[in-house]
Design a protein around this motif. Structure first.
Motif, PDB file in Angstrom:
ATOM      1  N   PRO A 169       2.925   0.711   0.021  1.00 43.15           N
ATOM      2  CA  PRO A 169       2.013   1.562   0.793  1.00 43.15           C
ATOM      3  C   PRO A 169       2.676   2.108   2.048  1.00 43.15           C
ATOM      4  O   PRO A 169       3.485   1.433   2.691  1.00 43.15           O
ATOM      5  CB  PRO A 169       0.868   0.603   1.147  1.00 43.15           C
ATOM      6  N   VAL A 170       2.338   3.345   2.383  1.00 45.94           N
ATOM      7  CA  VAL A 170       2.864   3.977   3.586  1.00 45.94           C
ATOM      8  C   VAL A 170       1.738   4.062   4.618  1.00 45.94           C
ATOM      9  O   VAL A 170       0.561   3.925   4.281  1.00 45.94           O
ATOM     10  CB  VAL A 170       3.443   5.374   3.278  1.00 45.94           C
ATOM     11  N   PRO A 171       2.066   4.283   5.900  1.00 43.80           N
ATOM     12  CA  PRO A 171       1.036   4.333   6.944  1.00 43.80           C
ATOM     13  C   PRO A 171      -0.039   5.379   6.670  1.00 43.80           C
ATOM     14  O   PRO A 171       0.247   6.493   6.232  1.00 43.80           O
ATOM     15  CB  PRO A 171       1.838   4.675   8.208  1.00 43.80           C
ATOM     16  N   LEU A 172      -1.278   5.008   6.944  1.00 42.81           N
ATOM     17  CA  LEU A 172      -2.428   5.882   6.747  1.00 42.81           C
ATOM     18  C   LEU A 172      -2.765   6.627   8.035  1.00 42.81           C
ATOM     19  O   LEU A 172      -2.748   6.053   9.124  1.00 42.81           O
ATOM     20  CB  LEU A 172      -3.643   5.064   6.309  1.00 42.81           C
ATOM     21  N   TYR A 173      -3.088   7.895   7.886  1.00 40.07           N
ATOM     22  CA  TYR A 173      -3.483   8.742   9.015  1.00 40.07           C
ATOM     23  C   TYR A 173      -4.900   9.230   8.762  1.00 40.07           C
ATOM     24  O   TYR A 173      -5.171   9.873   7.747  1.00 40.07           O
ATOM     25  CB  TYR A 173      -2.508   9.918   9.125  1.00 40.07           C
TER      26      TYR A 173
END
Length: 432
Positions: A169-173
């Motif tokens: 998972p990558v950072p959520l914005y």
């Protein structure tokens, strides 16, 4: 596995189409609606319901995979394709896309089939298909290829484009919409990685003639992070979208140049943004679309000047490009010119998912931040596909979408990344 047939079905989009030109020109809120008439061609009113179309691929194993055609909230602005109409898209899918895809062997792979779709044309002038149509059809093709291979969509992208991504998972914005206080507090309590967007799309109401309204909001936000942080280690990145309002307020391009050769508006804006970066401390600050220069070439030149002015001040502020960076060629131009710190790959504007892959990898490999974005006006399906795209390309961040409620987008994109990462880990664990 082959495609037997293609269906096009009108479905709900996650938000609304808004006329950005009218709003930036001063269209005022009337409850949830806006006053006044539209300025962008194709709009019937300043705010109107978003539209979307599901493209269903019927496969010869009896299964069905699908993707959703969707366009951004501010369609028709900043060099984008015109306003998307579901009725027109259905006709194009039935008359142009379906004949091209029937009997297609998915063993050809995603890159080959999606490129074929991207090259289709329509109308007497042989125009490319609307970006929203290419977006939705390519999602369906990606899902179908993943089904044929019995893998995730993220694995298909990673393998076909040799991204080398770890598929985590990558950072959520997340984005607040107009509820910039209550929704920001939701984000903080939930520990969102990047926030709040802010929807700063009107100078008088949301930015201020000298930026004072946004400055007050930044001070408030930093205080609320301190008050509501879920842990002492919580360090979100702050990211605001200004929709060109800063350039309007500081009269960028309207004043004579200084002795340094920089526009006086650029100099004043850089000083303001540097102060904003100090206010945001200890959190990193990114500013999206501070200026709308009116064309791709002007946007590149203006952003280069702004970045130079910020660098001269040692400012802790990153510039994010959005409008006028819509197509793959646009992304190439901005990356080559070093005209931004962060490239917003606005997925519906790129057309095929394959173009979005290439754009994200261009930014990543150039050492820039690759933001896998999009719009609140997409659908649950396009958001899920974007989660796979972001993971496969090691995006710096991915937009929580669709909608403006915060919770829904975080759930849809975050959960899809969590499930995908778990599946990939499980398969790798059992390999001999």
């Amino acid at each position: 596995m082959r495609i037997v047939d293609v269906l096009a079905v009108p479905v709900q989009a996650g938000f609304f189409f808004d006329d950005q030109l009218a709003i930036r020109a001063g269209a005022a809120h009337d409850g949830f609606d806006y006053t006044g008439g539209p300025l962008t061609p194709g709009f019937r009113r300043v705010r109107q319901p978003g539209e979307a179309v599901s493209v269903l691929l019927l496969l010869d194993d009896g299964g069905v995979e699908f993707g959703d055609c969707a366009a951004v909230q501010y369609s028709g602005a900043g060099g984008r394709d015109p306003l998307f109409a579901a009725r027109d898209a259905i006709a194009v899918v039935e008359q142009v896309v379906a004949p091209a895809l029937r009997r297609t062997d998915l063993a050809e792979g995603f890159r080959t089939v999606s490129a074929r779709v991207d090259a289709l044309t329509t109308g007497p002038d042989n125009s490319p298909l609307h970006t929203a149509v290419r977006y939705g059809v390519s999602q369906a093709v990606l899902a179908a290829v993943a089904r044929a291979r019995r893998t995730t969509m993220a694995e298909v992208i990673r393998d076909e484009y040799d991204t080398g991504a770890p598929l985590v998972p990558v950072p959520l914005y997340a984005q607040t919409g107009d509820d910039r206080y209550g929704n920001a507090e939701k984000m903080i309590i939930k520990g969102v990685d990047v926030l709040p967007h802010g929807l700063i799309n009107n100078v008088a109401e949301k930015f201020g003639q000298s930026g004072e309204i946004l400055a007050d909001y930044v001070r408030w936000l930093v205080g609320r992070i301190r008050d509501l942080a879920p842990s002492p280690e919580y360090r979100p990145r702050l990211h605001f979208d200004l929709y060109g309002c800063a350039g309007l307020a500081f009269k960028v391009g309207q004043d004579a140049s200084t002795d340094t050769g920089l526009d006086t508006g650029i100099v004043a804006l850089a000083a303001y943004l540097a102060d904003l970066g100090a206010m945001a401390h200890p959190y990193d600050l990114a500013i999206e679309h501070p200026i709308d220069a009116g064309s791709r070439e002007a946007q590149i030149a203006t952003y280069r000047s702004l970045r130079a002015a910020l660098k001269a001040r040692g400012a802790n502020v990153r510039i994010v490009v959005d409008e006028w960076c819509n197509t793959l060629d646009d992304v190439r131009a901005f990356v080559a010119a070093g005209a931004a710190d962060v490239i917003h790959v606005k997925t519906p504007d790129l057309g095929s998912i394959g173009n979005a892959v290439t754009a994200l990898l261009l930014a990543r490999d150039a050492g820039l931040e690759a933001y896998c974005g999009g719009t609140c006006n997409e659908t649950d399906r396009s958001a899920q596909v974007s989660a796979h795209l972001a993971m496969a390309c090691e995006a710096t961040q991915v937009l929580a979408k669709p909608g403006m409620g915060v919770d829904e987008g975080l759930m849809i994109v975050g959960n899809e990344m969590a499930r995908t990462a778990a599946l990939v880990r499980a398969r790798e664990t059992v390999r001999p």
